[in-house]
Design a protein around this motif. Structure first.
Motif, PDB file in Angstrom:
ATOM      1  N   HIS A  98       0.823  -1.199   0.000  1.00 34.87           N
ATOM      2  CA  HIS A  98       0.000   0.000   0.000  1.00 34.87           C
ATOM      3  C   HIS A  98       0.865   1.260   0.000  1.00 34.87           C
ATOM      4  N   ASN A  99       0.317   2.314  -0.586  1.00 30.17           N
ATOM      5  CA  ASN A  99       1.000   3.596  -0.647  1.00 30.17           C
ATOM      6  C   ASN A  99       0.667   4.405   0.600  1.00 30.17           C
ATOM      7  N   GLU A 100       1.688   4.763   1.368  1.00 33.33           N
ATOM      8  CA  GLU A 100       1.461   5.487   2.624  1.00 33.33           C
ATOM      9  C   GLU A 100       0.729   6.801   2.405  1.00 33.33           C
ATOM     10  N   ARG A 101       1.182   7.569   1.431  1.00 35.84           N
ATOM     11  CA  ARG A 101       0.636   8.906   1.237  1.00 35.84           C
ATOM     12  C   ARG A 101      -0.842   8.865   0.883  1.00 35.84           C
ATOM     13  N   GLN A 102      -1.246   7.886   0.100  1.00 32.96           N
ATOM     14  CA  GLN A 102      -2.655   7.788  -0.268  1.00 32.96           C
ATOM     15  C   GLN A 102      -3.546   7.669   0.960  1.00 32.96           C
ATOM     16  N   TYR A 103      -3.155   6.814   1.896  1.00 33.21           N
ATOM     17  CA  TYR A 103      -3.998   6.585   3.077  1.00 33.21           C
ATOM     18  C   TYR A 103      -3.856   7.685   4.122  1.00 33.21           C
ATOM     19  N   LEU A 104      -2.669   8.299   4.206  1.00 29.71           N
ATOM     20  CA  LEU A 104      -2.515   9.443   5.095  1.00 29.71           C
ATOM     21  C   LEU A 104      -3.382  10.615   4.631  1.00 29.71           C
ATOM     22  N   ASP A 105      -3.539  10.748   3.334  1.00 30.21           N
ATOM     23  CA  ASP A 105      -4.332  11.850   2.784  1.00 30.21           C
ATOM     24  C   ASP A 105      -5.830  11.683   3.044  1.00 30.21           C
ATOM     25  N   ILE A 106      -6.293  10.448   3.195  1.00 32.29           N
ATOM     26  CA  ILE A 106      -7.737  10.245   3.367  1.00 32.29           C
ATOM     27  C   ILE A 106      -8.104   9.881   4.809  1.00 32.29           C
ATOM     28  N   THR A 107      -7.107   9.824   5.712  1.00 35.56           N
ATOM     29  CA  THR A 107      -7.362   9.473   7.113  1.00 35.56           C
ATOM     30  C   THR A 107      -7.024  10.655   8.005  1.00 35.56           C
ATOM     31  N   ARG A 108      -7.977  11.087   8.809  1.00 36.90           N
ATOM     32  CA  ARG A 108      -7.809  12.282   9.630  1.00 36.90           C
ATOM     33  C   ARG A 108      -6.890  12.034  10.830  1.00 36.90           C
ATOM     34  N   HIS A 109      -6.970  10.847  11.428  1.00 36.32           N
ATOM     35  CA  HIS A 109      -6.185  10.586  12.642  1.00 36.32           C
ATOM     36  C   HIS A 109      -5.218   9.412  12.413  1.00 36.32           C
ATOM     37  N   TRP A 110      -5.519   8.250  12.981  1.00 38.89           N
ATOM     38  CA  TRP A 110      -4.573   7.137  12.988  1.00 38.89           C
ATOM     39  C   TRP A 110      -4.883   6.095  11.924  1.00 38.89           C
ATOM     40  N   ILE A 111      -3.812   5.455  11.432  1.00 36.62           N
ATOM     41  CA  ILE A 111      -3.914   4.289  10.553  1.00 36.62           C
ATOM     42  C   ILE A 111      -3.214   3.134  11.267  1.00 36.62           C
ATOM     43  N   PHE A 112      -3.936   2.044  11.472  1.00 38.10           N
ATOM     44  CA  PHE A 112      -3.356   0.867  12.131  1.00 38.10           C
ATOM     45  C   PHE A 112      -3.290  -0.268  11.121  1.00 38.10           C
ATOM     46  N   VAL A 113      -2.098  -0.828  10.950  1.00 32.52           N
ATOM     47  CA  VAL A 113      -1.904  -1.863   9.944  1.00 32.52           C
ATOM     48  C   VAL A 113      -1.287  -3.104  10.589  1.00 32.52           C
ATOM     49  N   GLY A 114      -1.797  -4.258  10.221  1.00 33.97           N
ATOM     50  CA  GLY A 114      -1.264  -5.523  10.719  1.00 33.97           C
ATOM     51  C   GLY A 114      -0.888  -6.436   9.571  1.00 33.97           C
ATOM     52  N   PHE A 121       6.445   2.494  13.023  1.00 34.96           N
ATOM     53  CA  PHE A 121       5.484   3.562  12.729  1.00 34.96           C
ATOM     54  C   PHE A 121       6.073   4.508  11.698  1.00 34.96           C
ATOM     55  N   PHE A 122       5.186   5.169  10.962  1.00 35.16           N
ATOM     56  CA  PHE A 122       5.570   6.133   9.930  1.00 35.16           C
ATOM     57  C   PHE A 122       4.521   7.239   9.948  1.00 35.16           C
ATOM     58  N   GLU A 123       4.928   8.416  10.429  1.00 33.96           N
ATOM     59  CA  GLU A 123       3.986   9.523  10.603  1.00 33.96           C
ATOM     60  C   GLU A 123       2.780   9.052  11.432  1.00 33.96           C
ATOM     61  N   ARG A 124       1.565   9.012  10.853  1.00 32.17           N
ATOM     62  CA  ARG A 124       0.385   8.582  11.610  1.00 32.17           C
ATOM     63  C   ARG A 124       0.014   7.118  11.351  1.00 32.17           C
ATOM     64  N   ILE A 125       0.911   6.390  10.710  1.00 33.71           N
ATOM     65  CA  ILE A 125       0.706   4.949  10.480  1.00 33.71           C
ATOM     66  C   ILE A 125       1.402   4.184  11.598  1.00 33.71           C
ATOM     67  N   VAL A 126       0.671   3.294  12.251  1.00 33.17           N
ATOM     68  CA  VAL A 126       1.239   2.503  13.343  1.00 33.17           C
ATOM     69  C   VAL A 126       1.052   1.017  13.030  1.00 33.17           C
ATOM     70  N   ALA A 127       2.157   0.302  12.960  1.00 33.77           N
ATOM     71  CA  ALA A 127       2.122  -1.159  12.833  1.00 33.77           C
ATOM     72  C   ALA A 127       2.423  -1.737  14.206  1.00 33.77           C
ATOM     73  N   GLN A 128       1.414  -2.317  14.822  1.00 30.76           N
ATOM     74  CA  GLN A 128       1.602  -2.804  16.190  1.00 30.76           C
ATOM     75  C   GLN A 128       2.502  -4.030  16.251  1.00 30.76           C
ATOM     76  N   GLY A 129       2.635  -4.759  15.150  1.00 32.65           N
ATOM     77  CA  GLY A 129       3.432  -5.985  15.155  1.00 32.65           C
ATOM     78  C   GLY A 129       2.693  -7.105  15.853  1.00 32.65           C
ATOM     79  N   SER A 130       3.327  -8.242  15.981  1.00 35.28           N
ATOM     80  CA  SER A 130       2.693  -9.383  16.646  1.00 35.28           C
ATOM     81  C   SER A 130       2.784  -9.226  18.157  1.00 35.28           C
TER      82      SER A 130
END
Length: 290
Positions: A98-114, A121-130
């Motif tokens: 996935h493209n980070e910028r695309q989802y950061l542009d359409i998400t107001r607060h946090w993005i959580f990816v698993g 983490f990258f800016e407002r993208i947080v990968a919690q990991g296992s």
């Protein structure tokens, strides 16, 4: 998110339904398809993207944009997704990241990816990991993420380590002598809880490498594996073998994206213990990322 986790989420769903009888505050979500939900009490729109939603991430993003248009939304407040962002993997097919910028542009607060097991983490993208360790090479902290949306003081998150995560430890043996190596190993084991996974690294001819089964008998509360650190790498061994058999009739083996998956699976098929279901799952993962 359903397909990647071999029905584990269904088990959590069943547990959540059982617990809900005891605690009505439990708000459990399980989505099999791409969805946007409005949470009235929190006044937020939440985007949910399951794994394997589409053959490529571009198709998935187009579906997200179309869904938002249908609902009259320019942005969602939170995004929860199963997948991989470009910053997490420097290899593999771009169409599956996935493209980070695309989802950061359409998400107001946090993005959580698993998906990737390592916390980042990258800016407002947080990968919690296992939440737990499942293999060697993941010696870093495991756990979960606590996050907050605060319009006054600003959004924040913190990583909460799982202090009971299974230990995966690598012991690189310092001596060729068996007794000295046993003492080195025991110094490590006495600091580890039962059930820890211990990988022995040494030359193939080292006594402890040859006697790995005896270690399992002597120390039954640990899970042992081994990895060779012979000076000759696999690539060097392959080149030496090629040179030793080269003649006028020699035809080199060409490995590329058209045959690498079959070659890997062919090698694994000679080993015992690989179930057909695991083979098919591995084939899918290899095809996706190679």
């Amino acid at each position: 998110f359903p397909s990647h986790d071999t029905n584990h989420c269904r088990q959590i769903e069943a547990l959540a339904k059982a617990l809900n009888y005891l605690d009505s505050r439990l708000d459990f979500k399980y989505y099999e398809t791409l969805e946007i939900e409005y949470h009235e009490r929190l006044d937020v729109h939440m985007l949910f993207i399951p794994d394997n939603h589409a053959p490529t991430t571009d198709i998935t993003y187009d579906a997200v944009v179309n869904k938002m248009k249908q609902l009259g939304l320019e942005k969602v407040d939170l995004t929860f997704m199963h997948g991989t962002f470009q910053y997490q993997l420097r290899y593999g097919k771009e169409e599956h990241k996935h493209n980070e910028r695309q989802y950061l542009d359409i998400t107001r607060h946090w993005i959580f990816v698993g998906h990737i097991h390592v916390h980042s983490f990258f800016e407002r993208i947080v990968a919690q990991g296992s939440f737990d360790r499942t293999t060697h090479g993941e010696e870093g902290d495991k756990g979960g993420v606590l996050w907050e949306i605060n319009d006054i003081e600003g959004n924040s998150f913190r990583f909460k380590p799982n202090t009971r995560a299974k230990k995966f430890v690598t012991v690189k043996l310092e001596s060729d002598d068996a007794d000295k190596s046993i003492k080195q190993l025991e110094r490590v084991l006495e600091r580890l809880p039962n059930g820890s996974a211990v990988r022995i690294m040494a030359a193939k001819t080292h006594p402890l490498m040859q006697g790995i089964d005896e270690l399992r008998v002597l120390y039954p509360f640990y899970v042992f594996s081994k990895e060779s650190i012979d000076a000759e790498t696999d690539d060097e061994a392959s080149l030496r073998l090629i040179e030793s058999v080269r003649d006028d009739g020699y035809v080199p083996i060409i490995i590329d994206e058209t045959n690498i998956v079959d070659m890997i699976l062919g090698g694994l098929s000679t080993r015992k213990g690989l179930l057909p279901s695991a083979r098919e799952r591995l084939k899918g993962l290899l095809t996706e990322y190679l």
